[in-house]
Design an enzyme around this catalytic site. Structure first.
Site, PDB file in Angstrom:
ATOM      1  CB  ILE A  94      70.679  92.744 120.850  1.00 23.52           C
ATOM      2  CG1 ILE A  94      70.720  90.595 120.902  1.00 23.52           C
ATOM      3  CG2 ILE A  94      69.717  93.140 119.984  1.00 23.52           C
ATOM      4  CD1 ILE A  94      70.370  89.991 119.902  1.00 23.52           C
ATOM      5  CG  ASP A  95      72.204  97.144 122.944  1.00 19.91           C
ATOM      6  OD1 ASP A  95      70.479  97.104 122.194  1.00 19.91           O
ATOM      7  OD2 ASP A  95      71.792  96.754 124.318  1.00 19.91           O
ATOM      8  CG  MET A  96      77.524  96.734 120.806  1.00 17.40           C
ATOM      9  SD  MET A  96      78.822  96.622 121.807  1.00 17.40           S
ATOM     10  CE  MET A  96      80.130  97.382 121.239  1.00 17.40           C
ATOM     11  N   GLY A 140      73.343  98.937 115.884  1.00 13.92           N
ATOM     12  CA  GLY A 140      74.201 100.504 115.523  1.00 13.92           C
ATOM     13  C   GLY A 140      74.803  99.732 114.097  1.00 13.92           C
TER      14      GLY A 140
END
Length: 399
Positions: free
Chosen positions: A173-175, A178
């Site tokens: 999710i984070d990456m 990004g």
């Protein structure tokens, strides 16, 4: 020797990262790896929390921080201090891009939001990375990777049926968020070339989770039921999963009728390919349990290498389930040059999965010490490329 400049297409792009944890720093890392000058703004009282996300620690910071913040510079500003805020606003005047994933409402409270900063720099691309998005009942809520994996439904389709929720190991999710930041920024830069104007780009962790769920959600809408968990398997294809060999698991992806016919022949049962239960992928999906049990009984009798040799000879896609240490040691990983040392040879990090004219972007320097570049931050943004002493309104970037 190949010129590393060829792999720095964003040389000349000036970026200010108001980022912490994983999502915004990953966006900043990608831009920095591609040649942009990225100044990471941190709180002078400890900096990015990710600096302490360990063990393991690696040369003064966590391994997480080291890999997400290489090729950047660090400047410290206390945004609660009026003088520091003014200095930060002045720094942004010399930037092409701002990326921020601060707590909801914080940039607005201190006048560091897109509306305010674009008054001073009309060419600025300002990228907001929120938890749940720019609108809606949850727009002011905070969120982190495992929370969004849960809320977006990813945990409902991950793991084995009948067992508890499982988080996908990497911070997808984070990456992924990004990556969407970078895509949005690049698109806005192309548009800026056309009209000379900056833009406000919005994305979020939740929107990223929904994007990852596009196929399961489409299956749910079309079938009228939740897809459920499928373990290592792809729900729409059979056989397409991990099987236990006598020594380890291997994934076999016989995803069409021809490949299944080859697999059935290898296992000594060519008649399976004409069995009405298994003749088409649709029937194999319906009868997946029976077929997987039949295949699994044979695969368990021999070691993985035996099967991979046979399958590869037939052209049936397969792969062992490798550990991280096996991935690091594999000759294919090394042949691609994806493991790159820092210039001081103290660390080896995973490189950027892109090459330009055969050249992969390199690691120019390790992650910065907290506040190491505060005094020269404005000069770095101004002089990050060969066209020194130019304002971003005149400076030519590679976009």
């Amino acid at each position: 020797m190949q010129d590393s400049k060829a792999a720095a297409p964003l040389d000349g792009l000036a970026v200010v990262e108001l980022g912490h944890s994983v999502a915004a720093p990953y966006a900043g890392q990608i831009l920095a790896d591609l040649g942009a000058t990225v100044v990471k703004v941190e709180n002078p009282d400890g900096g990015d929390d990710a600096r302490l996300w360990g063990p393991p620690f690696w040369h003064g910071s966590s391994a997480v921080f080291q890999t997400l913040n290489r090729n950047k510079y660090s400047a410290t500003f206390n945004i609660k201090d009026e003088k520091d805020r003014a200095a930060l606003r002045e720094l942004v005047r010399g930037a092409d891009v701002v990326i921020q994933n601060m707590r909801p409402g914080l940039v607005e409270r201190y006048g560091l939001d897109a509306k305010e900063l674009r008054k001073d720099n009309t060419r600025l691309i300002y990228c907001n990375l929120a938890a749940f998005g720019a609108t809606g009942p949850l727009q002011h809520s905070t969120g982190y990777d495992p929370l969004i994996q849960a809320f977006s439904g990813i945990m409902s389709v991950t793991g084995e049926a009948g067992r508890g929720p499982v988080r996908v190991g990497p911070s997808i999710i984070d990456m992924g968020a990004g990556l969407w930041c970078v895509i949005g920024i690049m698109a806005a830069l192309v548009r800026r070339q056309q009209n000379g104007e900056g833009a406000t780009v919005d994305t979020s962790l939740y929107e990223t989770g929904l994007a990852w769920m596009n196929i399961p959600l489409a299956n749910c809408i079309s079938a009228g039921r939740d897809p459920g968990k499928s373990g290592s398997e792809t729900p729409m294809l059979v056989p397409y999963r991990a099987f236990q060999a006598s020594d380890r698991h291997i994934v076999i992806a016989a995803g069409n009728d021809n490949l299944f016919r080859k697999l059935a022949g290898l296992l000594g049962h060519p008649q399976w390919a004409d069995d009405t239960r298994f003749k088409t992928n649709e029937q194999r999906v319906i009868n997946r349990v029976a077929l997987n049990e039949l295949i699994g009984g044979f695969i368990a009798q021999q070691p993985s290498q035996y099967w991979m040799d046979q399958l590869n000879e037939l052209g049936v896609p397969c792969a062992p389930v490798q550990s991280a240490s096996e991935v690091i040691a594999h000759p294919q990983t090394h042949a691609l040059g994806m493991l790159q040392p820092t210039p001081d040879d103290k660390m080896v990090l995973v490189g950027t999965p892109l090459s330009f004219d055969g050249v992969r972007p390199d690691i120019r320097h390790a992650a910065p010490e907290l506040g190491a570049d505060t005094q020269r931050a404005a000069k770095l943004l101004r002089d990050g490329d060969a066209e020194k002493d130019s304002h971003p309104a005149q400076r030519q970037t590679k976009l």
